[in-house]
Design an enzyme around this catalytic site. Structure first.
Site, PDB file in Angstrom:
ATOM      1  N   LYS A 174      60.839  54.623  -0.149  1.00  0.00           N
ATOM      2  CA  LYS A 174      60.732  55.120   1.634  1.00  0.00           C
ATOM      3  C   LYS A 174      60.023  53.989   2.266  1.00  0.00           C
ATOM      4  O   LYS A 174      58.773  54.029   2.007  1.00  0.00           O
ATOM      5  CB  LYS A 174      59.715  56.114   1.152  1.00  0.00           C
ATOM      6  CG  LYS A 174      58.970  57.141   1.912  1.00  0.00           C
ATOM      7  CD  LYS A 174      58.517  58.356   1.362  1.00  0.00           C
ATOM      8  CE  LYS A 174      58.055  59.541   2.223  1.00  0.00           C
ATOM      9  NZ  LYS A 174      58.596  60.830   2.652  1.00  0.00           N
TER      10      LYS A 174
HETATM   11  C1  LIG Z   1      64.063  61.477   3.947  1.00  0.00           C
HETATM   12  C2  LIG Z   1      64.014  63.125   3.005  1.00  0.00           C
HETATM   13  N1  LIG Z   1      64.446  62.996   1.779  1.00  0.00           N
HETATM   14  C3  LIG Z   1      62.858  63.466   0.756  1.00  0.00           C
HETATM   15  C4  LIG Z   1      61.955  64.418   1.291  1.00  0.00           C
HETATM   16  C5  LIG Z   1      61.189  64.876  -0.204  1.00  0.00           C
HETATM   17  O1  LIG Z   1      60.416  63.617  -0.869  1.00  0.00           O
HETATM   18  P1  LIG Z   1      59.024  64.216  -1.593  1.00  0.00           P
HETATM   19  O2  LIG Z   1      59.636  65.970  -2.387  1.00  0.00           O
HETATM   20  O3  LIG Z   1      58.859  63.425  -2.326  1.00  0.00           O
HETATM   21  O4  LIG Z   1      58.114  64.616  -0.730  1.00  0.00           O
HETATM   22  C6  LIG Z   1      61.033  63.713   2.346  1.00  0.00           C
HETATM   23  C7  LIG Z   1      59.942  63.832   2.561  1.00  0.00           C
HETATM   24  O5  LIG Z   1      58.915  62.357   2.465  1.00  0.00           O
HETATM   25  C8  LIG Z   1      61.835  62.398   3.283  1.00  0.00           C
HETATM   26  O6  LIG Z   1      61.213  61.828   3.842  1.00  0.00           O
END
Ligand SMILES: Cc1ncc(COP(=O)(O)O)c(C=O)c1O
Length: 357
Positions: A174
């Site tokens: 991330k």
């Molecule tokens: C690109 C992306 N995909 C998926 C998610 C969902 O991830 P999470 O459930 O860990 O927040 C997020 C959010 O953080 C995101 O930015």
């Protein structure tokens, strides 16, 4: 502990925690600043997390804190960000931040980035000479895709932008830079009158939204793209998979064609910010009857019952801030660690975090 009223006029959200955790201590929100020549501003060198803390009868409870912090550490590792922080340091710091914020619910944002050594400034792409800085801030954030979205669903489009490829920018980390791709997807959707965009992967299969994972319900089966479709290993995605197991629903991780979106019985997004948001149309084609579907509603219901502390979670998903071990005198370094035990990390989560599935 909210900012003074003059500041609340200048920020989009009025409820911001007025302290920020910085490299091991708490500083004032106003003092959390960086130099404009910081590496991160020019080359996107940051990794971050987004974590929700929910209001419960037992006070604020942080959702899957440990799993988020594990992903944070994994993202840092991918980008060779070497530091001495341990997972417990970040968990303890988050608990203490929420405690100090006096907010009953909030969104927690840890960020680790390459900054600038002002004594020995370095300006090249090579990130190694630039020191790392770590901050954790918090604010109260409402429904990400609008107040009505959770019940009524959102209208979305398939983006003309392709998701990142695994060997260009890894979606499983991330990193701030990934969100330039997300911004292209999001802006295109907004200017065309949609709430969100769904990106395809480089092979043309469904990947994810700009800030959410996606689920496709067809014939009673809950499908979601595999991590190999350049998706972030979402913590909410993992939670949905576990909730489906609890509900006796079959979940399949498999490549999904664009057209399968249009003919699905139900579609929904999952994410920390978006939580569980139904999708009612894609490219102006109604999904099912154009309303939140039955299975989506069941999953959503169980999710919110768990996050509000009304129903036991399949694992130790909630860290109750008031009940977590009190921290030491320096503000966060705990003698006994707070947060959920490592045993709470399900094997599936470990696999997801490792990018195996
Ligand atoms: C690109 C992306 N995909 C998926 C998610 C969902 O991830 P999470 O459930 O860990 O927040 C997020 C959010 O953080 C995101 O930015």
């Amino acid at each position: 502990m909210f900012p003074s009223s003059d500041k609340t006029k200048n920020v989009a959200t009025p409820r911001i925690c007025d302290v920020v955790w910085h490299d091991g201590e708490f500083i004032k929100w106003d003092d959390a600043r960086v130099h404009v020549m910081s590496h991160v501003l020019h080359y996107g060198s940051s990794v971050f997390e987004g974590i929700r803390c929910y209001k419960t009868k037992r006070g604020p409870a942080i959702f899957r804190l440990r799993e988020h912090m594990q992903r944070f550490l994994n993202s840092a590792k991918v980008y060779r960000m070497e530091h001495d922080w341990k997972i417990d340091d970040f968990c303890d710091a988050s608990v203490e931040l929420v405690r100090r914020s006096e907010l009953d619910q909030c969104y927690i944002r840890p960020i680790l980035f390459r900054s600038l050594d002002e004594e020995r400034p370095a300006f090249g792409v090579n990130p190694f000479p630039n020191p790392l800085a770590c901050y954790i801030g918090a604010w109260d954030w409402g429904k990400y895709l609008g107040d009505e979205a959770i019940e009524k669903g959102v209208d979305v489009c398939v983006s003309s932008w392709t998701r990142l490829t695994p060997n260009s920018l890894p979606a499983m980390a991330k990193s701030g830079a990934n969100y330039m791709n997300s911004q292209l997807i999001k802006m295109e959707a907004l200017v065309n009158g949609f709430a969100e965009g769904i990106a395809l992967d480089d092979r043309g299969y469904v990947s994810e939204g700009s800030g959410e994972n996606i689920f496709v319900v067809s014939g009673g089966i809950v499908n979601t793209p595999p991590l190999s479709s350049s998706v972030l290993p979402g913590i909410t995605r993992d939670s949905v998979i576990q909730i489906c197991n609890e509900l006796g629903l079959t979940v399949k991780e498999r490549s999904i064609q664009r057209a399968a979106l249009y003919v699905a019985d139900e579609l929904f997004f999952s994410g920390t910010a978006a939580e569980i948001t139904p999708i009612r149309s894609v490219d102006r084609i109604n999904i099912g009857n154009g309303k939140r579907g039955e299975i989506t509603e069941k999953i959503q219901k169980m999710f919110f019952e768990i996050t509000s502390g009304e129903r036991p979670a399949p694992g130790e998903w909630l860290t109750y801030v008031r009940e977590a071990a009190k921290v030491g005198n320096n503000g966060f370094k705990a003698e006994s660690k707070v947060g959920t035990s490592s045993a709470a990390v399900e094997p599936a989560t470990k696999l997801h975090a490792a990018g195996i599935k």
